[in-house]
Motif scaffolding. Structure first.
Motif, PDB file in Angstrom:
ATOM      1  N   ASP A 271       0.833  -1.199   0.000  1.00 15.39           N
ATOM      2  CA  ASP A 271       0.000   0.000   0.000  1.00 15.39           C
ATOM      3  C   ASP A 271       0.870   1.253   0.000  1.00 15.39           C
ATOM      4  OD1 ASP A 271      -2.860  -0.967   0.351  1.00 15.39           O
ATOM      5  OD2 ASP A 271      -1.898  -1.963   2.051  1.00 15.39           O
ATOM      6  N   VAL A 272       0.437   2.243  -0.759  1.00 16.16           N
ATOM      7  CA  VAL A 272       1.019   3.580  -0.684  1.00 16.16           C
ATOM      8  C   VAL A 272      -0.076   4.495  -0.134  1.00 16.16           C
ATOM      9  CG1 VAL A 272       1.995   5.503  -1.966  1.00 16.16           C
ATOM     10  CG2 VAL A 272       2.615   3.169  -2.580  1.00 16.16           C
ATOM     11  N   SER A 273       0.253   5.273   0.882  1.00 10.87           N
ATOM     12  CA  SER A 273      -0.749   6.097   1.563  1.00 10.87           C
ATOM     13  C   SER A 273      -0.234   7.519   1.730  1.00 10.87           C
ATOM     14  CB  SER A 273      -1.067   5.520   2.949  1.00 10.87           C
ATOM     15  OG  SER A 273      -1.402   4.155   2.873  1.00 10.87           O
ATOM     16  N   GLN A 274      -1.183   8.448   1.877  1.00  9.93           N
ATOM     17  CA  GLN A 274      -0.799   9.829   2.161  1.00  9.93           C
ATOM     18  C   GLN A 274      -1.837  10.471   3.059  1.00  9.93           C
ATOM     19  OE1 GLN A 274      -1.167  13.494   0.917  1.00  9.93           O
ATOM     20  NE2 GLN A 274      -3.329  13.016   1.212  1.00  9.93           N
ATOM     21  N   ARG A 275      -1.380  11.343   3.947  1.00 11.57           N
ATOM     22  CA  ARG A 275      -2.254  12.203   4.752  1.00 11.57           C
ATOM     23  C   ARG A 275      -1.485  13.467   5.093  1.00 11.57           C
ATOM     24  NH1 ARG A 275      -4.231  12.790  10.517  1.00 11.57           N
ATOM     25  NH2 ARG A 275      -6.211  13.880  10.245  1.00 11.57           N
ATOM     26  N   LYS A 276      -2.158  14.570   4.963  1.00  8.81           N
ATOM     27  CA  LYS A 276      -1.559  15.871   5.232  1.00  8.81           C
ATOM     28  C   LYS A 276      -0.276  16.064   4.429  1.00  8.81           C
ATOM     29  CE  LYS A 276      -3.501  16.043   9.901  1.00  8.81           C
ATOM     30  NZ  LYS A 276      -3.216  16.168  11.347  1.00  8.81           N
ATOM     31  N   GLY A 277      -0.298  15.558   3.215  1.00  8.91           N
ATOM     32  CA  GLY A 277       0.837  15.755   2.317  1.00  8.91           C
ATOM     33  C   GLY A 277       1.966  14.774   2.500  1.00  8.91           C
ATOM     34  N   LYS A 278       1.935  13.980   3.572  1.00 10.88           N
ATOM     35  CA  LYS A 278       3.013  13.019   3.811  1.00 10.88           C
ATOM     36  C   LYS A 278       2.680  11.689   3.134  1.00 10.88           C
ATOM     37  CE  LYS A 278       4.647  14.870   8.235  1.00 10.88           C
ATOM     38  NZ  LYS A 278       4.886  14.561   9.669  1.00 10.88           N
ATOM     39  N   VAL A 279       3.670  11.132   2.452  1.00 13.67           N
ATOM     40  CA  VAL A 279       3.495   9.874   1.736  1.00 13.67           C
ATOM     41  C   VAL A 279       4.308   8.781   2.420  1.00 13.67           C
ATOM     42  CG1 VAL A 279       3.790   8.678  -0.461  1.00 13.67           C
ATOM     43  CG2 VAL A 279       3.153  11.086  -0.433  1.00 13.67           C
ATOM     44  N   ILE A 280       3.671   7.634   2.645  1.00 14.45           N
ATOM     45  CA  ILE A 280       4.384   6.484   3.192  1.00 14.45           C
ATOM     46  C   ILE A 280       4.016   5.248   2.387  1.00 14.45           C
ATOM     47  CG2 ILE A 280       4.475   7.395   5.545  1.00 14.45           C
ATOM     48  CD1 ILE A 280       2.165   5.457   6.239  1.00 14.45           C
ATOM     49  N   SER A 281       4.866   4.255   2.447  1.00 11.95           N
ATOM     50  CA  SER A 281       4.546   2.965   1.836  1.00 11.95           C
ATOM     51  C   SER A 281       4.738   1.881   2.877  1.00 11.95           C
ATOM     52  CB  SER A 281       5.444   2.696   0.625  1.00 11.95           C
ATOM     53  OG  SER A 281       6.793   2.542   1.031  1.00 11.95           O
ATOM     54  N   LEU A 282       3.801   0.954   2.920  1.00  9.14           N
ATOM     55  CA  LEU A 282       3.887  -0.205   3.798  1.00  9.14           C
ATOM     56  C   LEU A 282       3.710  -1.446   2.941  1.00  9.14           C
ATOM     57  CD1 LEU A 282       1.710   0.971   6.820  1.00  9.14           C
ATOM     58  CD2 LEU A 282       4.198   0.810   6.739  1.00  9.14           C
ATOM     59  N   PHE A 283       4.690  -2.329   2.978  1.00  9.65           N
ATOM     60  CA  PHE A 283       4.568  -3.562   2.203  1.00  9.65           C
ATOM     61  C   PHE A 283       5.292  -4.696   2.910  1.00  9.65           C
ATOM     62  CE2 PHE A 283       8.153  -1.110   0.528  1.00  9.65           C
ATOM     63  CZ  PHE A 283       9.196  -2.027   0.495  1.00  9.65           C
ATOM     64  N   ASP A 284       4.773  -5.877   2.686  1.00 11.11           N
ATOM     65  CA  ASP A 284       5.350  -7.096   3.227  1.00 11.11           C
ATOM     66  C   ASP A 284       5.016  -8.200   2.235  1.00 11.11           C
ATOM     67  OD1 ASP A 284       6.423  -9.138   4.684  1.00 11.11           O
ATOM     68  OD2 ASP A 284       5.268  -8.788   6.501  1.00 11.11           O
ATOM     69  N   LEU A 285       6.017  -8.641   1.485  1.00  7.58           N
ATOM     70  CA  LEU A 285       5.785  -9.522   0.349  1.00  7.58           C
ATOM     71  C   LEU A 285       6.590 -10.813   0.440  1.00  7.58           C
ATOM     72  CD1 LEU A 285       5.967  -6.907  -2.546  1.00  7.58           C
ATOM     73  CD2 LEU A 285       3.904  -8.055  -1.720  1.00  7.58           C
ATOM     74  N   LYS A 286       6.015 -11.862  -0.111  1.00  5.50           N
ATOM     75  CA  LYS A 286       6.744 -13.093  -0.395  1.00  5.50           C
ATOM     76  C   LYS A 286       6.788 -13.236  -1.914  1.00  5.50           C
ATOM     77  CE  LYS A 286       6.460 -18.143  -0.066  1.00  5.50           C
ATOM     78  NZ  LYS A 286       5.647 -19.315   0.394  1.00  5.50           N
ATOM     79  N   ILE A 287       7.982 -13.430  -2.463  1.00  4.85           N
ATOM     80  CA  ILE A 287       8.168 -13.485  -3.910  1.00  4.85           C
ATOM     81  C   ILE A 287       8.782 -14.822  -4.293  1.00  4.85           C
ATOM     82  CG2 ILE A 287       9.228 -12.354  -5.908  1.00  4.85           C
ATOM     83  CD1 ILE A 287       9.541  -9.865  -4.028  1.00  4.85           C
ATOM     84  N   VAL A 288       8.233 -15.456  -5.328  1.00  4.49           N
ATOM     85  CA  VAL A 288       8.796 -16.707  -5.841  1.00  4.49           C
ATOM     86  C   VAL A 288       9.150 -16.505  -7.304  1.00  4.49           C
ATOM     87  CG1 VAL A 288       8.476 -19.176  -6.184  1.00  4.49           C
ATOM     88  CG2 VAL A 288       7.371 -18.044  -4.250  1.00  4.49           C
ATOM     89  N   LEU A 289      10.399 -16.783  -7.654  1.00  4.87           N
ATOM     90  CA  LEU A 289      10.891 -16.669  -9.021  1.00  4.87           C
ATOM     91  C   LEU A 289      11.208 -18.061  -9.560  1.00  4.87           C
ATOM     92  CD1 LEU A 289      13.473 -13.816  -8.339  1.00  4.87           C
ATOM     93  CD2 LEU A 289      11.086 -13.542  -9.042  1.00  4.87           C
TER      94      LEU A 289
END
Length: 344
Positions: A53-71
């Motif tokens: 997720d990418v989120s913003q409030r009051k002009g501030k932008v943050i990203s929160l992610f937690d992924l498992k990736i299989v190649l």
């Protein structure tokens, strides 16, 4: 673009899971490595599971992610052996550092003669993967911030404008999809072109945001026995504890099936005896017309068979349910019923 968010004051979220899979396909497909005896290259992003997720409030932008990736990877050694397998990154999170990244390597047809491929991956391919993965967080914000904020010149609040000045500037152009390099050996082997999903259907089919799932259970039996167990009416009845609706063995491509009293239903797309089963697959309570694609490859080695399972098109929020049900009602039940291995 956020239409009704004056001065970028309100909290706005963007789910970026689909974007993330496309990002990894653009940046990881075709990465390769070679030494005096072997070469290897990434051929598929098999699964991207988790939250982004990418989120913003009051002009501030943050990203929160937690992924498992299989190649998925493919390679050759000096004896011209065809080698394939997977690389699993159990966790890529917003606060991950280089030392936190773990790479689990699985060689499907492992033997004493191709163990060098694992060393090659660790020494030469993993450093490339680390470099690409650590760029994911900054690129995630840079590319997606424009969709959750109005432009700075439309902001009149001094407070939010000050926060905007601290945020990374939006990317001016979307990333150019780069062409994956060809493998260093076997010129006839190329990175496969991503096909349009067979499950997308027409505009009348309900749309879900979807994700993928990757599993690699092993069974202490031959690929032939697993193939029969997954497709033969009497064996399916034994491990499902219910009467299945399916053509007599062997079923034909294009035929349909229903298991567990109709709770699971689908259609066979591709059947390669003792090697691969590809099917449309759905749970009964999903929106009518929506199917995931289930691809099961049978890889036999000495004493066991690995079932390489890839689900594509699982509705977001259903991935844990599908995983738990498949592990319990397919894998565990088959092992208990036929004695095909230890039950975890």
């Amino acid at each position: 673009m956020v239409v009704n968010n004056p001065n970028n004051w309100h909290w706005v979220d963007k789910n970026c899971l689909t974007w993330s899979k496309e990002y990894f396909e653009e940046n990881l497909l075709g990465l390769d490595a070679q030494d005096e005896t072997s070469n290897v290259h990434i051929v598929d992003v098999s699964s991207v599971e988790g939250d982004v997720d990418v989120s913003q409030r009051k002009g501030k932008v943050i990203s929160l992610f937690d992924l498992k990736i299989v190649l998925s990877f493919h390679g050759y050694n000096e004896k011209d052996d065809d080698i394939s397998g997977s690389i699993t990154i159990p966790e890529l999170a917003y606060d991950s550092e280089e030392s936190d990244l773990v790479f689990e390597i699985s060689v499907y047809n492992e033997s004493s003669e191709n163990t060098g491929i694992t060393t090659l991956i660790k020494q030469k391919l993993v450093p490339q993967l680390k470099s690409k993965l650590l760029k994911f967080g900054p690129d995630l914000i840079e590319t997606n911030v424009r969709d959750i904020q109005i432009e700075k010149d439309k902001v009149t609040s001094t407070y939010t404008k000050g926060n905007l000045s601290q945020a990374p500037a939006p990317a001016q152009q979307p990333q150019q999809k780069k062409e994956a390099p060809k493998p260093v050996a076997k010129p006839t082997t190329t990175v496969p072109k991503k096909e349009e999903s067979k499950t997308s259907g027409t505009s009348k089919i309900p749309k879900y945001n979807t994700t993928t799932l990757h599993l690699e259970p092993s069974f202490n039996t031959s690929a032939e026995q697993i193939y029969i167990t997954l497709l033969d009416e009497s064996r399916i009845a034994a491990w499902t504890r219910s009467y299945p609706i399916i053509e007599k063995f062997p079923p034909k491509e294009g035929s349909t099936f229903k298991f567990f009293g109709g709770a699971v239903q689908g259609k066979f797309l591709k059947l390669v005896r003792n090697e691969q089963i590809v099917e449309l697959w759905r749970l009964q309570d999903w929106k009518e017309g929506h199917y995931a694609e289930l691809d099961m490859k049978l890889v036999q080695s000495s004493g066991e068979t690995k079932l390489v399972v890839k689900f594509s098109g699982i509705p977001i929020g259903e991935e844990e349910r599908v995983k738990d049900n498949f592990e319990d009602m397919y894998i565990r039940s088959i092992k208990i019923t036929f004695g095909f291995g230890a039950v975890l």
